[in-house]
Write an enzyme that holds these catalytic residues in place. Structure first.
Site, short mmCIF file in Angstrom:
data_model
loop_
_atom_site.label_atom_id
_atom_site.label_comp_id
_atom_site.label_asym_id
_atom_site.label_seq_id
_atom_site.Cartn_x
_atom_site.Cartn_y
_atom_site.Cartn_z
N GLY A 302 -31.53 2.03 -30.65
CA GLY A 302 -30.71 1.09 -29.89
C GLY A 302 -30.47 1.63 -28.49
O GLY A 302 -30.92 1.07 -27.50
N ARG A 303 -29.75 2.75 -28.42
CA ARG A 303 -29.47 3.39 -27.15
C ARG A 303 -30.73 3.66 -26.34
O ARG A 303 -30.76 3.48 -25.12
CB ARG A 303 -28.75 4.72 -27.43
CG ARG A 303 -28.28 5.47 -26.22
CD ARG A 303 -27.92 6.91 -26.58
NE ARG A 303 -27.21 7.03 -27.83
CZ ARG A 303 -25.90 7.09 -27.96
NH1 ARG A 303 -25.15 7.03 -26.89
NH2 ARG A 303 -25.34 7.20 -29.14
N CYS A 375 -3.17 2.92 -18.28
CA CYS A 375 -2.00 3.78 -18.43
C CYS A 375 -2.26 4.85 -19.50
O CYS A 375 -1.59 4.89 -20.53
CB CYS A 375 -0.78 2.93 -18.78
SG CYS A 375 0.77 3.82 -18.61
N GLU A 376 -3.26 5.66 -19.25
CA GLU A 376 -3.65 6.75 -20.16
C GLU A 376 -4.21 7.90 -19.31
O GLU A 376 -5.07 7.68 -18.46
CB GLU A 376 -4.77 6.31 -21.12
CG GLU A 376 -4.41 5.18 -22.06
CD GLU A 376 -3.64 5.66 -23.27
OE1 GLU A 376 -3.59 6.88 -23.52
OE2 GLU A 376 -3.10 4.80 -23.99
#
Length: 454
Positions: A302-303, A375-376
Protein backbone atom coordinates in the site's frame (compact mmCIF):
# COMPACT_ATOMS: atom_id res chain seq x y z
CA UNK A 1 23.33 20.21 8.02
CA UNK A 2 22.27 19.96 4.37
CA UNK A 3 24.40 21.33 1.56
CA UNK A 4 21.27 22.96 0.15
CA UNK A 5 18.13 23.49 2.26
CA UNK A 6 16.13 23.98 -0.95
CA UNK A 7 17.06 20.67 -2.62
CA UNK A 8 14.44 18.02 -3.39
CA UNK A 9 15.71 14.50 -2.68
CA UNK A 10 14.44 12.29 -5.55
CA UNK A 11 14.17 9.30 -3.23
CA UNK A 12 11.51 11.12 -1.22
CA UNK A 13 9.67 13.44 -3.62
CA UNK A 14 7.54 12.50 -6.66
CA UNK A 15 9.58 12.23 -9.84
CA UNK A 16 7.66 15.21 -11.24
CA UNK A 17 8.55 17.53 -8.34
CA UNK A 18 10.75 20.39 -9.49
CA UNK A 19 11.16 24.13 -9.07
CA UNK A 20 10.12 26.70 -11.66
CA UNK A 21 12.16 29.69 -12.81
CA UNK A 22 11.06 31.66 -9.74
CA UNK A 23 12.03 28.84 -7.38
CA UNK A 24 8.48 27.72 -6.55
CA UNK A 25 7.69 24.03 -6.29
CA UNK A 26 5.69 22.40 -9.07
CA UNK A 27 4.26 18.88 -9.04
CA UNK A 28 3.27 17.29 -12.33
CA UNK A 29 3.52 20.75 -13.88
CA UNK A 30 1.17 22.44 -11.40
CA UNK A 31 2.57 25.24 -9.24
CA UNK A 32 1.99 25.36 -5.51
CA UNK A 33 0.73 28.95 -5.50
CA UNK A 34 -1.89 27.98 -8.08
CA UNK A 35 -2.90 25.07 -5.89
CA UNK A 36 -3.14 27.28 -2.82
CA UNK A 37 -5.16 29.97 -4.59
CA UNK A 38 -7.61 27.41 -5.96
CA UNK A 39 -7.95 24.95 -3.09
CA UNK A 40 -6.45 26.57 0.00
CA UNK A 41 -4.21 24.95 2.57
CA UNK A 42 -3.63 22.50 4.15
CA UNK A 43 -3.88 20.48 0.97
CA UNK A 44 -3.09 16.89 0.07
CA UNK A 45 -1.58 16.70 -3.43
CA UNK A 46 -1.34 13.31 -5.13
CA UNK A 47 0.62 12.75 -8.33
CA UNK A 48 -1.48 10.34 -10.40
CA UNK A 49 1.32 9.28 -12.72
CA UNK A 50 3.56 8.55 -9.73
CA UNK A 51 0.91 6.23 -8.23
CA UNK A 52 0.44 4.47 -11.55
CA UNK A 53 4.19 4.08 -12.08
CA UNK A 54 4.73 2.50 -8.68
CA UNK A 55 1.75 0.17 -9.22
CA UNK A 56 3.07 -0.97 -12.60
CA UNK A 57 6.58 -1.47 -11.28
CA UNK A 58 5.43 -3.56 -8.30
CA UNK A 59 3.10 -5.74 -10.36
CA UNK A 60 5.82 -6.36 -12.92
CA UNK A 61 8.48 -7.12 -10.29
CA UNK A 62 6.48 -9.71 -8.40
CA UNK A 63 5.07 -11.18 -11.60
CA UNK A 64 8.56 -11.70 -13.01
CA UNK A 65 9.93 -13.10 -9.75
CA UNK A 66 7.10 -15.63 -9.55
CA UNK A 67 7.26 -16.55 -13.23
CA UNK A 68 10.93 -17.44 -12.81
CA UNK A 69 9.74 -20.33 -10.62
CA UNK A 70 6.77 -21.29 -12.78
CA UNK A 71 4.06 -19.82 -10.55
CA UNK A 72 1.84 -16.75 -10.59
CA UNK A 73 1.73 -13.70 -8.35
CA UNK A 74 -1.29 -11.53 -7.62
CA UNK A 75 -0.60 -8.08 -6.19
CA UNK A 76 -3.31 -6.45 -4.10
CA UNK A 77 -3.29 -2.74 -3.34
CA UNK A 78 -3.69 -2.35 0.44
CA UNK A 79 -6.50 0.18 0.44
CA UNK A 80 -6.02 1.28 4.04
CA UNK A 81 -2.95 3.27 2.93
CA UNK A 82 -5.13 5.66 0.91
CA UNK A 83 -8.55 4.77 -0.44
CA UNK A 84 -10.72 6.73 -2.81
CA UNK A 85 -12.59 5.74 -5.94
CA UNK A 86 -10.00 7.53 -8.09
CA UNK A 87 -7.08 5.66 -6.52
CA UNK A 88 -8.90 2.34 -6.88
CA UNK A 89 -9.36 3.03 -10.59
CA UNK A 90 -5.71 3.98 -11.04
CA UNK A 91 -4.29 0.87 -9.40
CA UNK A 92 -6.74 -1.53 -11.02
CA UNK A 93 -5.97 0.03 -14.40
CA UNK A 94 -2.33 -0.92 -13.71
CA UNK A 95 -3.14 -4.56 -12.95
CA UNK A 96 -3.62 -4.59 -9.21
CA UNK A 97 -6.31 -6.30 -7.21
CA UNK A 98 -7.54 -4.47 -4.08
CA UNK A 99 -7.43 -5.38 -0.39
CA UNK A 100 -10.07 -3.87 1.92
CA UNK A 101 -10.52 -4.33 5.65
CA UNK A 102 -13.91 -2.84 6.57
CA UNK A 103 -17.39 -2.68 5.12
CA UNK A 104 -16.79 0.99 4.29
CA UNK A 105 -13.62 0.24 2.34
CA UNK A 106 -15.47 -2.52 0.53
CA UNK A 107 -18.14 -0.05 -0.57
CA UNK A 108 -15.53 2.44 -1.83
CA UNK A 109 -13.89 -0.27 -3.94
CA UNK A 110 -17.22 -1.42 -5.34
CA UNK A 111 -18.30 2.17 -6.04
CA UNK A 112 -15.09 2.59 -8.06
CA UNK A 113 -16.12 -0.33 -10.26
CA UNK A 114 -13.51 -2.78 -8.97
CA UNK A 115 -14.08 -6.39 -10.01
CA UNK A 116 -15.42 -8.06 -6.81
CA UNK A 117 -13.64 -11.29 -7.67
CA UNK A 118 -10.33 -9.36 -7.40
CA UNK A 119 -11.03 -8.06 -3.89
CA UNK A 120 -9.59 -9.46 -0.67
CA UNK A 121 -11.49 -8.75 2.55
CA UNK A 122 -9.49 -8.45 5.79
CA UNK A 123 -10.38 -7.48 9.34
CA UNK A 124 -10.35 -9.00 12.82
CA UNK A 125 -14.00 -8.18 13.59
CA UNK A 126 -16.06 -8.42 10.42
CA UNK A 127 -19.72 -8.19 11.34
CA UNK A 128 -22.41 -10.58 10.14
CA UNK A 129 -23.74 -7.84 7.86
CA UNK A 130 -20.29 -7.10 6.43
CA UNK A 131 -19.65 -10.76 5.66
CA UNK A 132 -23.08 -11.11 4.10
CA UNK A 133 -22.45 -8.07 1.92
CA UNK A 134 -19.06 -9.41 0.86
CA UNK A 135 -20.46 -12.79 -0.13
CA UNK A 136 -23.44 -11.25 -1.92
CA UNK A 137 -21.15 -8.89 -3.85
CA UNK A 138 -18.94 -11.77 -4.99
CA UNK A 139 -15.75 -10.85 -3.13
CA UNK A 140 -13.04 -13.19 -4.34
CA UNK A 141 -11.27 -13.97 -1.08
CA UNK A 142 -12.11 -13.47 2.58
CA UNK A 143 -9.19 -13.68 5.01
CA UNK A 144 -10.62 -15.29 8.15
CA UNK A 145 -9.36 -14.12 11.50
CA UNK A 146 -11.19 -16.19 14.16
CA UNK A 147 -13.24 -19.33 14.68
CA UNK A 148 -16.32 -17.17 15.17
CA UNK A 149 -15.80 -15.62 11.77
CA UNK A 150 -15.46 -19.01 10.09
CA UNK A 151 -18.94 -19.95 11.26
CA UNK A 152 -20.41 -16.57 10.32
CA UNK A 153 -18.89 -16.71 6.86
CA UNK A 154 -19.95 -20.31 6.27
CA UNK A 155 -23.53 -19.42 7.15
CA UNK A 156 -23.48 -16.36 4.87
CA UNK A 157 -22.12 -18.37 1.96
CA UNK A 158 -24.72 -21.09 2.50
CA UNK A 159 -27.51 -18.49 2.52
CA UNK A 160 -26.33 -17.19 -0.84
CA UNK A 161 -25.74 -20.63 -2.31
CA UNK A 162 -22.04 -20.07 -3.06
CA UNK A 163 -18.74 -21.61 -2.07
CA UNK A 164 -16.59 -18.83 -0.63
CA UNK A 165 -12.81 -18.91 -1.03
CA UNK A 166 -10.97 -18.15 2.20
CA UNK A 167 -7.44 -17.71 3.50
CA UNK A 168 -6.40 -18.24 7.12
CA UNK A 169 -4.50 -15.34 8.62
CA UNK A 170 -1.58 -16.79 10.56
CA UNK A 171 0.87 -15.13 12.94
CA UNK A 172 4.26 -16.48 12.01
CA UNK A 173 5.94 -15.18 15.16
CA UNK A 174 8.38 -13.08 13.15
CA UNK A 175 8.85 -9.74 14.87
CA UNK A 176 9.42 -7.14 12.17
CA UNK A 177 11.95 -4.40 12.87
CA UNK A 178 9.42 -1.61 13.00
CA UNK A 179 7.35 0.34 15.52
CA UNK A 180 5.50 -1.95 17.96
CA UNK A 181 2.14 -0.73 16.66
CA UNK A 182 3.18 -1.66 13.09
CA UNK A 183 4.42 -5.18 13.86
CA UNK A 184 1.51 -7.49 13.12
CA UNK A 185 2.80 -11.08 13.17
CA UNK A 186 3.88 -11.51 16.78
CA UNK A 187 1.84 -13.91 18.86
CA UNK A 188 0.20 -11.65 21.45
CA UNK A 189 -1.91 -9.33 19.30
CA UNK A 190 -5.38 -9.09 17.85
CA UNK A 191 -4.87 -10.39 14.30
CA UNK A 192 -5.08 -13.95 13.06
CA UNK A 193 -4.33 -17.40 14.44
CA UNK A 194 -1.21 -18.62 16.19
CA UNK A 195 0.67 -21.24 14.18
CA UNK A 196 -0.37 -24.00 16.56
CA UNK A 197 -4.06 -23.08 16.20
CA UNK A 198 -4.13 -22.84 12.40
CA UNK A 199 -4.65 -26.61 11.77
CA UNK A 200 -7.87 -26.55 13.80
CA UNK A 201 -9.10 -23.53 11.83
CA UNK A 202 -8.27 -25.32 8.58
CA UNK A 203 -10.20 -28.41 9.67
CA UNK A 204 -13.26 -26.32 10.55
CA UNK A 205 -13.17 -24.57 7.19
CA UNK A 206 -12.85 -27.84 5.30
CA UNK A 207 -15.76 -29.25 7.27
CA UNK A 208 -18.10 -26.58 5.86
CA UNK A 209 -19.29 -27.26 2.33
CA UNK A 210 -19.90 -23.54 1.71
CA UNK A 211 -16.22 -22.68 2.24
CA UNK A 212 -13.10 -23.49 0.24
CA UNK A 213 -9.72 -23.21 1.92
CA UNK A 214 -7.42 -21.62 -0.65
CA UNK A 215 -4.34 -20.96 1.45
CA UNK A 216 -2.58 -19.05 4.20
CA UNK A 217 -1.98 -15.37 4.80
CA UNK A 218 0.59 -13.56 6.94
CA UNK A 219 1.50 -9.90 7.30
CA UNK A 220 4.56 -9.24 9.46
CA UNK A 221 4.30 -5.45 9.71
CA UNK A 222 4.77 -2.14 7.95
CA UNK A 223 7.62 0.14 6.85
CA UNK A 224 10.07 -2.78 6.51
CA UNK A 225 13.26 -2.13 4.55
CA UNK A 226 14.79 -5.57 3.91
CA UNK A 227 14.10 -9.16 2.92
CA UNK A 228 15.22 -11.02 6.06
CA UNK A 229 11.94 -10.80 8.00
CA UNK A 230 9.89 -11.86 5.00
CA UNK A 231 12.23 -14.79 4.32
CA UNK A 232 12.02 -16.07 7.89
CA UNK A 233 8.24 -15.69 7.92
CA UNK A 234 8.04 -17.53 4.57
CA UNK A 235 10.03 -20.45 6.00
CA UNK A 236 7.59 -20.85 8.88
CA UNK A 237 4.55 -20.47 6.66
CA UNK A 238 5.80 -22.99 4.10
CA UNK A 239 6.29 -25.49 6.90
CA UNK A 240 2.64 -25.03 7.95
CA UNK A 241 1.53 -25.02 4.32
CA UNK A 242 3.24 -28.40 3.79
CA UNK A 243 1.41 -29.92 6.73
CA UNK A 244 -2.00 -28.54 5.78
CA UNK A 245 -1.77 -29.60 2.12
CA UNK A 246 -1.61 -33.25 3.25
CA UNK A 247 -5.37 -32.99 3.85
CA UNK A 248 -6.26 -31.11 0.66
CA UNK A 249 -5.22 -28.68 -2.02
CA UNK A 250 -3.74 -25.39 -0.83
CA UNK A 251 -2.94 -23.36 -3.94
CA UNK A 252 -2.07 -19.91 -2.53
CA UNK A 253 0.31 -18.28 -0.08
CA UNK A 254 -0.22 -14.58 0.67
CA UNK A 255 2.80 -12.93 2.31
CA UNK A 256 1.18 -9.55 2.87
CA UNK A 257 2.92 -6.24 2.34
CA UNK A 258 4.63 -3.67 4.51
CA UNK A 259 7.39 -2.65 2.08
CA UNK A 260 9.00 0.55 3.34
CA UNK A 261 9.67 3.87 1.62
CA UNK A 262 12.10 6.71 2.30
CA UNK A 263 10.67 9.53 4.42
CA UNK A 264 14.01 11.20 5.12
CA UNK A 265 17.53 11.05 3.70
CA UNK A 266 18.46 8.61 6.48
CA UNK A 267 16.03 5.95 5.17
CA UNK A 268 17.40 3.28 2.86
CA UNK A 269 14.69 0.80 1.84
CA UNK A 270 15.47 -2.06 -0.53
CA UNK A 271 14.23 -1.48 -4.07
CA UNK A 272 11.16 -3.42 -5.13
CA UNK A 273 13.06 -5.59 -7.64
CA UNK A 274 15.40 -6.86 -4.91
CA UNK A 275 12.55 -7.34 -2.46
CA UNK A 276 10.38 -9.30 -4.87
CA UNK A 277 13.21 -11.57 -6.01
CA UNK A 278 14.45 -12.16 -2.49
CA UNK A 279 11.03 -12.99 -1.04
CA UNK A 280 9.93 -15.25 -3.90
CA UNK A 281 13.28 -17.04 -3.99
CA UNK A 282 12.98 -17.69 -0.25
CA UNK A 283 9.59 -19.37 -0.74
CA UNK A 284 10.97 -21.45 -3.61
CA UNK A 285 13.91 -22.60 -1.48
CA UNK A 286 11.66 -23.64 1.40
CA UNK A 287 9.29 -25.55 -0.88
CA UNK A 288 12.18 -27.34 -2.56
CA UNK A 289 13.62 -28.33 0.81
CA UNK A 290 10.33 -30.02 1.69
CA UNK A 291 9.81 -31.59 -1.71
CA UNK A 292 6.49 -29.84 -2.36
CA UNK A 293 5.33 -27.79 -5.34
CA UNK A 294 5.50 -24.05 -4.93
CA UNK A 295 2.08 -22.39 -4.53
CA UNK A 296 0.96 -19.27 -6.31
CA UNK A 297 1.78 -16.15 -4.32
CA UNK A 298 0.03 -12.94 -3.35
CA UNK A 299 1.28 -9.65 -1.91
CA UNK A 300 -0.37 -6.52 -0.49
CA UNK A 301 1.66 -3.31 -0.84
CA UNK A 302 0.00 0.00 0.00
CA UNK A 303 2.51 2.56 1.22
CA UNK A 304 4.95 1.52 -1.53
CA UNK A 305 2.31 2.45 -4.14
CA UNK A 306 1.06 5.82 -2.88
CA UNK A 307 3.47 7.05 -0.22
CA UNK A 308 6.00 8.87 -2.40
CA UNK A 309 3.24 10.19 -4.67
CA UNK A 310 1.79 12.44 -1.97
CA UNK A 311 2.86 15.91 -0.85
CA UNK A 312 1.05 18.01 1.77
CA UNK A 313 1.07 21.79 1.43
CA UNK A 314 0.82 24.13 4.42
CA UNK A 315 1.03 27.88 4.94
CA UNK A 316 3.31 29.18 7.67
CA UNK A 317 1.42 31.17 10.31
CA UNK A 318 4.05 32.06 12.90
CA UNK A 319 7.72 31.40 13.63
CA UNK A 320 9.65 31.74 16.86
CA UNK A 321 13.11 30.87 18.11
CA UNK A 322 13.20 28.80 21.30
CA UNK A 323 16.28 28.68 23.51
CA UNK A 324 17.13 25.11 24.48
CA UNK A 325 18.52 23.84 27.78
CA UNK A 326 22.01 23.47 26.31
CA UNK A 327 21.98 27.07 25.14
CA UNK A 328 21.23 26.20 21.54
CA UNK A 329 18.22 27.37 19.58
CA UNK A 330 15.47 25.75 17.58
CA UNK A 331 13.21 27.64 15.23
CA UNK A 332 9.56 26.60 15.59
CA UNK A 333 7.57 26.95 12.37
CA UNK A 334 3.81 26.76 12.93
CA UNK A 335 1.61 25.78 9.99
CA UNK A 336 -2.12 25.74 9.38
CA UNK A 337 -2.57 21.97 9.70
CA UNK A 338 -0.93 19.38 11.91
CA UNK A 339 -1.89 16.16 13.64
CA UNK A 340 -5.42 16.29 12.26
CA UNK A 341 -4.12 15.80 8.71
CA UNK A 342 -1.04 13.72 9.67
CA UNK A 343 -1.16 11.96 13.06
CA UNK A 344 1.70 9.57 12.23
CA UNK A 345 4.41 11.56 14.07
CA UNK A 346 2.24 11.58 17.20
CA UNK A 347 1.21 7.92 16.86
CA UNK A 348 4.47 6.31 15.79
CA UNK A 349 7.18 8.92 16.12
CA UNK A 350 7.24 8.99 12.31
CA UNK A 351 9.90 11.22 10.79
CA UNK A 352 9.32 13.55 7.84
CA UNK A 353 11.22 16.27 6.04
CA UNK A 354 10.08 19.67 4.74
CA UNK A 355 10.98 22.33 2.21
CA UNK A 356 9.88 25.90 1.61
CA UNK A 357 7.70 25.44 -1.46
CA UNK A 358 6.86 28.98 -2.56
CA UNK A 359 10.43 30.16 -3.13
CA UNK A 360 14.10 29.33 -2.74
CA UNK A 361 16.40 31.10 -0.35
CA UNK A 362 20.15 31.51 0.09
CA UNK A 363 19.76 32.19 3.84
CA UNK A 364 21.82 29.98 6.12
CA UNK A 365 19.98 26.79 7.12
CA UNK A 366 18.34 26.80 10.54
CA UNK A 367 17.36 23.84 12.69
CA UNK A 368 13.55 23.84 12.68
CA UNK A 369 10.61 21.94 14.06
CA UNK A 370 7.47 22.21 11.94
CA UNK A 371 4.43 22.07 14.21
CA UNK A 372 0.68 22.25 13.79
CA UNK A 373 -2.04 24.47 15.20
CA UNK A 374 -3.63 21.94 17.57
CA UNK A 375 -3.79 22.20 21.35
CA UNK A 376 -1.22 19.43 21.90
CA UNK A 377 2.52 19.67 22.54
CA UNK A 378 2.85 16.47 20.50
CA UNK A 379 1.34 18.17 17.45
CA UNK A 380 4.53 17.86 15.41
CA UNK A 381 4.60 17.60 11.61
CA UNK A 382 8.39 17.46 11.15
CA UNK A 383 10.37 16.85 14.32
CA UNK A 384 13.77 18.01 13.11
CA UNK A 385 14.96 19.37 9.80
CA UNK A 386 16.80 22.33 8.31
CA UNK A 387 15.03 25.10 6.41
CA UNK A 388 16.43 28.40 5.23
CA UNK A 389 16.66 30.60 8.31
CA UNK A 390 14.47 33.31 6.78
CA UNK A 391 11.37 31.09 6.67
CA UNK A 392 8.52 33.44 7.52
CA UNK A 393 4.74 33.78 7.87
CA UNK A 394 3.05 33.43 4.49
CA UNK A 395 5.60 30.98 3.09
CA UNK A 396 4.27 27.71 1.77
CA UNK A 397 5.90 24.63 3.25
CA UNK A 398 5.66 21.23 1.55
CA UNK A 399 6.05 17.89 3.33
CA UNK A 400 6.73 14.98 0.95
CA UNK A 401 5.99 11.25 1.25
CA UNK A 402 2.54 11.88 2.73
CA UNK A 403 0.55 9.79 0.28
CA UNK A 404 0.03 6.90 2.70
CA UNK A 405 -1.76 6.91 6.06
CA UNK A 406 -2.19 10.68 6.29
CA UNK A 407 -5.54 11.15 4.56
CA UNK A 408 -6.59 7.71 5.86
CA UNK A 409 -5.89 8.60 9.50
CA UNK A 410 -7.05 12.22 9.33
CA UNK A 411 -9.55 13.61 11.82
CA UNK A 412 -11.32 16.86 12.61
CA UNK A 413 -9.63 17.22 15.99
CA UNK A 414 -10.09 20.69 17.52
CA UNK A 415 -12.85 21.19 14.93
CA UNK A 416 -10.27 21.64 12.17
CA UNK A 417 -11.86 20.44 8.91
CA UNK A 418 -10.08 17.71 6.98
CA UNK A 419 -8.33 18.98 3.83
CA UNK A 420 -9.29 18.12 0.27
CA UNK A 421 -7.27 15.74 -1.88
CA UNK A 422 -6.19 17.05 -5.27
CA UNK A 423 -4.77 14.85 -8.03
CA UNK A 424 -2.26 16.41 -10.40
CA UNK A 425 -1.31 15.14 -13.85
CA UNK A 426 0.03 16.75 -17.01
CA UNK A 427 -0.18 20.34 -15.72
CA UNK A 428 -3.77 19.97 -14.49
CA UNK A 429 -5.28 19.56 -11.04
CA UNK A 430 -8.63 18.16 -9.96
CA UNK A 431 -10.28 17.38 -6.64
CA UNK A 432 -10.68 13.66 -6.00
CA UNK A 433 -11.89 13.97 -2.40
CA UNK A 434 -13.70 17.11 -1.27
CA UNK A 435 -12.44 18.79 1.86
CA UNK A 436 -14.60 19.47 4.89
CA UNK A 437 -15.83 22.90 5.92
CA UNK A 438 -16.86 24.35 9.26
CA UNK A 439 -20.43 24.14 7.93
CA UNK A 440 -19.97 20.39 7.46
CA UNK A 441 -18.89 20.03 11.07
CA UNK A 442 -21.82 22.09 12.33
CA UNK A 443 -24.29 20.19 10.17
CA UNK A 444 -23.47 17.02 12.11
CA UNK A 445 -24.08 18.67 15.47
CA UNK A 446 -27.75 18.21 16.35
CA UNK A 447 -27.50 20.99 18.93
CA UNK A 448 -27.11 23.62 16.23
CA UNK A 449 -30.46 25.18 15.28
CA UNK A 450 -31.37 26.82 12.00
CA UNK A 451 -30.75 30.18 13.72
CA UNK A 452 -27.23 29.08 14.66
CA UNK A 453 -27.93 28.90 18.44
CA UNK A 454 -27.60 25.77 20.57
Amino acid sequence: MPDDANALDPRIWPASATRDAQGALTIAGVGVRELQETYGTPLYVLDEDEVRAHARRIVAAFGAAAAAHGVRARVYYAGKAFLSTAVVRWVTDEGMAVDVCTGGELEVALAAGADPSRLGFHGNNKSVDELDRAVAAGVGTVIVDSLVEIERLADAAARHGVVQSVLIRVNSGVHAETHDFLATAHEDQKFGFAMVDAPDAAARIRARSSLRLSGLHCHIGSQIFGVAGFAESAARLVDLHARLREDGDLPLLNLGGGFGIAYTAADDPADIASLSTGIVDAVATECAARGIPMPDLAFEPGRAVVGQAGVTLYEVGTTKSVTLADGGHRLYVSVDGGMSDNPRPALYGAQYTARIASRVSDADPALVRVVGKHCESGDIVVDSDHLPGDVAPGDLVAVPATGAYCFSLASSYNAVPRPPVVAVRGGRARVIVRGETIADLLNRDVGVTSEGNA
